[in-house]
Design a protein around this motif. Structure first.
Motif, PDB file in Angstrom:
ATOM      1  N   VAL A  71       0.819  -1.205   0.000  1.00  0.00           N
ATOM      2  CA  VAL A  71       0.000   0.000   0.000  1.00  0.00           C
ATOM      3  C   VAL A  71       0.855   1.258   0.000  1.00  0.00           C
ATOM      4  CG1 VAL A  71      -1.991  -1.008   1.149  1.00  0.00           C
ATOM      5  CG2 VAL A  71      -0.181   0.006   2.504  1.00  0.00           C
ATOM      6  N   SER A  72       2.168   1.127   0.128  1.00  0.00           N
ATOM      7  CA  SER A  72       2.999   2.332   0.138  1.00  0.00           C
ATOM      8  C   SER A  72       2.942   2.971  -1.239  1.00  0.00           C
ATOM      9  CB  SER A  72       4.420   1.987   0.522  1.00  0.00           C
ATOM     10  OG  SER A  72       4.878   0.896  -0.235  1.00  0.00           O
ATOM     11  N   LEU A 113      17.197  -0.044   3.268  1.00  0.00           N
ATOM     12  CA  LEU A 113      16.144  -0.007   4.283  1.00  0.00           C
ATOM     13  C   LEU A 113      16.122   1.342   4.980  1.00  0.00           C
ATOM     14  CD1 LEU A 113      16.451  -3.586   5.774  1.00  0.00           C
ATOM     15  CD2 LEU A 113      14.619  -2.684   4.386  1.00  0.00           C
ATOM     16  N   ALA A 116      14.521   3.827   2.607  1.00  0.00           N
ATOM     17  CA  ALA A 116      13.076   3.612   2.527  1.00  0.00           C
ATOM     18  C   ALA A 116      12.382   4.135   3.778  1.00  0.00           C
ATOM     19  CB  ALA A 116      12.778   2.131   2.319  1.00  0.00           C
ATOM     20  N   SER A 117      12.998   3.904   4.960  1.00  0.00           N
ATOM     21  CA  SER A 117      12.399   4.437   6.188  1.00  0.00           C
ATOM     22  C   SER A 117      12.362   5.946   6.156  1.00  0.00           C
ATOM     23  CB  SER A 117      13.189   4.007   7.417  1.00  0.00           C
ATOM     24  OG  SER A 117      13.376   2.636   7.415  1.00  0.00           O
ATOM     25  N   ALA A 120       9.649   7.054   3.825  1.00  0.00           N
ATOM     26  CA  ALA A 120       8.334   6.799   4.401  1.00  0.00           C
ATOM     27  C   ALA A 120       8.019   7.824   5.492  1.00  0.00           C
ATOM     28  CB  ALA A 120       8.282   5.379   4.960  1.00  0.00           C
ATOM     29  N   LEU A 123       6.837  10.961   4.112  1.00  0.00           N
ATOM     30  CA  LEU A 123       5.465  10.874   3.635  1.00  0.00           C
ATOM     31  C   LEU A 123       4.485  10.634   4.770  1.00  0.00           C
ATOM     32  CD1 LEU A 123       6.111   8.761   0.462  1.00  0.00           C
ATOM     33  CD2 LEU A 123       5.446  11.139   0.555  1.00  0.00           C
ATOM     34  N   HIS A 126       5.303   6.446  10.644  1.00  0.00           N
ATOM     35  CA  HIS A 126       6.092   6.506  11.883  1.00  0.00           C
ATOM     36  C   HIS A 126       6.749   5.163  12.110  1.00  0.00           C
ATOM     37  CE1 HIS A 126       3.795  10.109  12.663  1.00  0.00           C
ATOM     38  NE2 HIS A 126       2.707   9.432  12.449  1.00  0.00           N
ATOM     39  N   PRO A 127       8.005   5.007  11.671  1.00  0.00           N
ATOM     40  CA  PRO A 127       8.622   3.686  11.761  1.00  0.00           C
ATOM     41  C   PRO A 127       8.891   3.204  13.177  1.00  0.00           C
ATOM     42  CG  PRO A 127       9.766   5.047  10.168  1.00  0.00           C
ATOM     43  CD  PRO A 127       8.843   5.945  10.913  1.00  0.00           C
ATOM     44  N   LEU A 133      15.004  -0.068  14.950  1.00  0.00           N
ATOM     45  CA  LEU A 133      15.186  -0.012  13.499  1.00  0.00           C
ATOM     46  C   LEU A 133      16.583  -0.475  13.114  1.00  0.00           C
ATOM     47  CD1 LEU A 133      13.574   3.287  12.216  1.00  0.00           C
ATOM     48  CD2 LEU A 133      12.830   0.967  11.833  1.00  0.00           C
ATOM     49  N   TRP A 137      17.608  -3.562  10.694  1.00  0.00           N
ATOM     50  CA  TRP A 137      18.396  -3.474   9.473  1.00  0.00           C
ATOM     51  C   TRP A 137      19.600  -4.405   9.518  1.00  0.00           C
ATOM     52  CZ3 TRP A 137      18.559   2.556   9.829  1.00  0.00           C
ATOM     53  CH2 TRP A 137      17.293   3.044   9.547  1.00  0.00           C
TER      54      TRP A 137
END
Lengths: 172, 289
Positions: A71-72, A113, A116-117, A120, A123, A126-127, A133, A137
């Motif tokens: 869905v990203s 990764l 990408a975080s 995200a 946008l 909230h990772p 994290l 990784w």
């Protein structure tokens, strides 16, 4: 031969995306899921150079963003994997031996990764906390080294086997 | 040159898709990919599951009795793979799901989770092997016998995408079981969910059960589905209600058989009631002149 090679790379990337979603993500391995798509793109880049790596990254990223259940925003993985493919392809000449290439795969996994975080987060996602994290990784990078051990030699071998024949009548 | 072009193309796609949200012009691409790749993912998941059953059924052994035992196990695993005899874990999950649906009067469509997200971005989603052909629509509750899994976010003819409760963009209205206070549970991309109470004086306690508040018509969330249990109270942010961490009732790392609630429970028409006014008390006549 170029067409056959491109087709096979397409099949490899599609299989990588489907296996990543249906098998690897569902295995529930401790710490993180192995990123087969990143390893596949790095394998193509290390065999074929920066241009091939960038195109493979773009195609694989689009597939990964479009295949269910993503869905990203479409293009997020493409953006990151293009850079992965390009930078790994640039390192092709300076990393002739497998252990160095596996180290490159690990570094590239962490970088992909992290990027990408970061995207995200820009946008609105909230990772979560940074230490978790970073651990995530590192474990993913370790799994990718194992996958690279299995995937990089065959990809390189097939790439060379499918090299287009030299033009006849011209000096080699 | 090539690099610049590809980066630009990817950037344009991200901007288009991110800004437009659900009405994105690229949504058709996702639908088409769902039609093609969905069944492939279901097939690969089924094959992988079969291999997994065989692998756990087989064992390193020697000797005739051990070999006979091993063959008996492999036989059972093969039968399980063919779907004629479910594994004990499958049966347990199916029983719990049916018991929940039966006691609540929920109409459910059973489905299996066949894939989890493959993209690099942070999204916690899953693919089901049931789609609009099976009666699924967007915004339906997905649950197991243990509790809430998430809600359906998009469907294609044979597959559907579930937004799991652990996704950061998932927000579920809930009630505390003990007090009935209302709050919102959001995902945090990890094992625990975050609960924020609406009222500043609502005090969740460790061990409180949290269940869905329910939406109008049961879409997207059916009412009173268990979400989890409070495990830790967090210092609340200024100006809002108390915050806490919730351990989900469902084990997201081992999701397999789930149910999608396609119809809310039937409610009998309610009749209004009144209480009759008691007749006026007439004092008893006192004797006397």
């Amino acid at each position: 031969m170029e067409a056959v090679r491109a087709l096979l790379v397409g099949v490899l990337l599609t299989v990588a995306v489907v296996v990543q979603a249906s098998v690897l993500a569902r295995l529930g391995l401790p710490g993180a899921a192995p990123q087969l798509v990143v390893v596949a793109v790095a394998g193509v880049a290390l065999a074929g150079g920066p241009a091939a790596g960038a195109i493979a990254g773009f195609a694989a990223g689009l597939l990964a963003d479009v295949a269910p259940p993503a869905v990203s925003p479409i293009g997020l993985s493409a953006l990151v994997l293009v850079l992965v493919g390009w930078s790994t392809g640039l390192l092709r000449g300076s990393l002739p031996r497998l252990p160095a290439r596996l180290a490159a795969v690990a570094a590239v996994t962490v970088a992909a990764l992290a990027a990408a975080s970061g995207l995200a987060m820009m946008l609105g996602a909230h990772p979560g906390p940074w230490p978790a994290l970073a651990a995530h990784w590192s474990v993913a990078a370790a799994y990718d080294v194992a996958l690279g051990l299995l995937l990089l030699p065959p990809v390189g071998w097939f790439w060379r086997r499918l090299d287009p024949p030299p033009l006849r009548g011209y000096p080699a | 040159m090539l690099l610049g072009l590809l980066l630009l193309a990817a950037f344009v796609l991200v901007t288009l898709d991110a800004k437009a949200g659900r009405d994105s012009p690229l949504d058709g691409v996702r639908g088409a990919a769902g039609r093609v790749l969905g069944p492939i993912e279901s097939g690969v998941a089924a094959v992988a599951g079969g291999i997994g059953h065989l692998a756990t059924g087989a064992a390193w052994s020697g000797g005739p009795t051990e070999r006979a035992d091993r063959l008996a196990r492999e036989n059972a695993a093969l039968r399980a793979q063919l779907g004629t005899t479910p594994t004990p874990a499958d049966e347990d999950a199916a029983n719990r799901l049916l018991r929940l649906a039966g006691t609540r009067g929920l109409r459910i469509v059973p489905a299996r989770i066949v894939a989890l997200g493959a993209g690099l971005g942070f999204s916690w989603t899953a693919t089901l092997d049931a789609g609009s052909d099976d009666g699924l629509r967007p915004d339906l509750t997905v649950l197991t016998g243990d509790g809430l899994v998430g809600r359906v976010s998009r469907v294609s003819p044979t597959t559907a995408t579930v937004l799991l409760a652990t996704d950061p963009s998932s927000h579920v209205g809930v009630r505390l079981g003990r007090t009935g206070d209302i709050g919102v549970v959001s995902g945090q991309s990890g094992a625990l969910l975050r609960l924020e109470m609406l009222a500043a004086d609502a005090g969740p306690r460790v061990g409180d059960t949290v269940a869905t508040y329910g939406s109008a018509g049961g879409r997207p969330f059916a009412a009173r589905v268990v979400v989890g249990r409070v495990t830790r109270i967090m210092p609340g942010a200024v100006g809002s209600g108390a915050a806490a961490l919730v351990a989900p009732a469902v084990r997201f790392s081992s999701l397999d058989l789930v149910g999608v609630v396609v119809a809310a429970p039937r409610v009998a028409h309610r009749r209004s009631t009144t209480v009759q006014r008691p007749p006026p008390v007439v004092p008893a006549p006192t004797g006397g002149p």
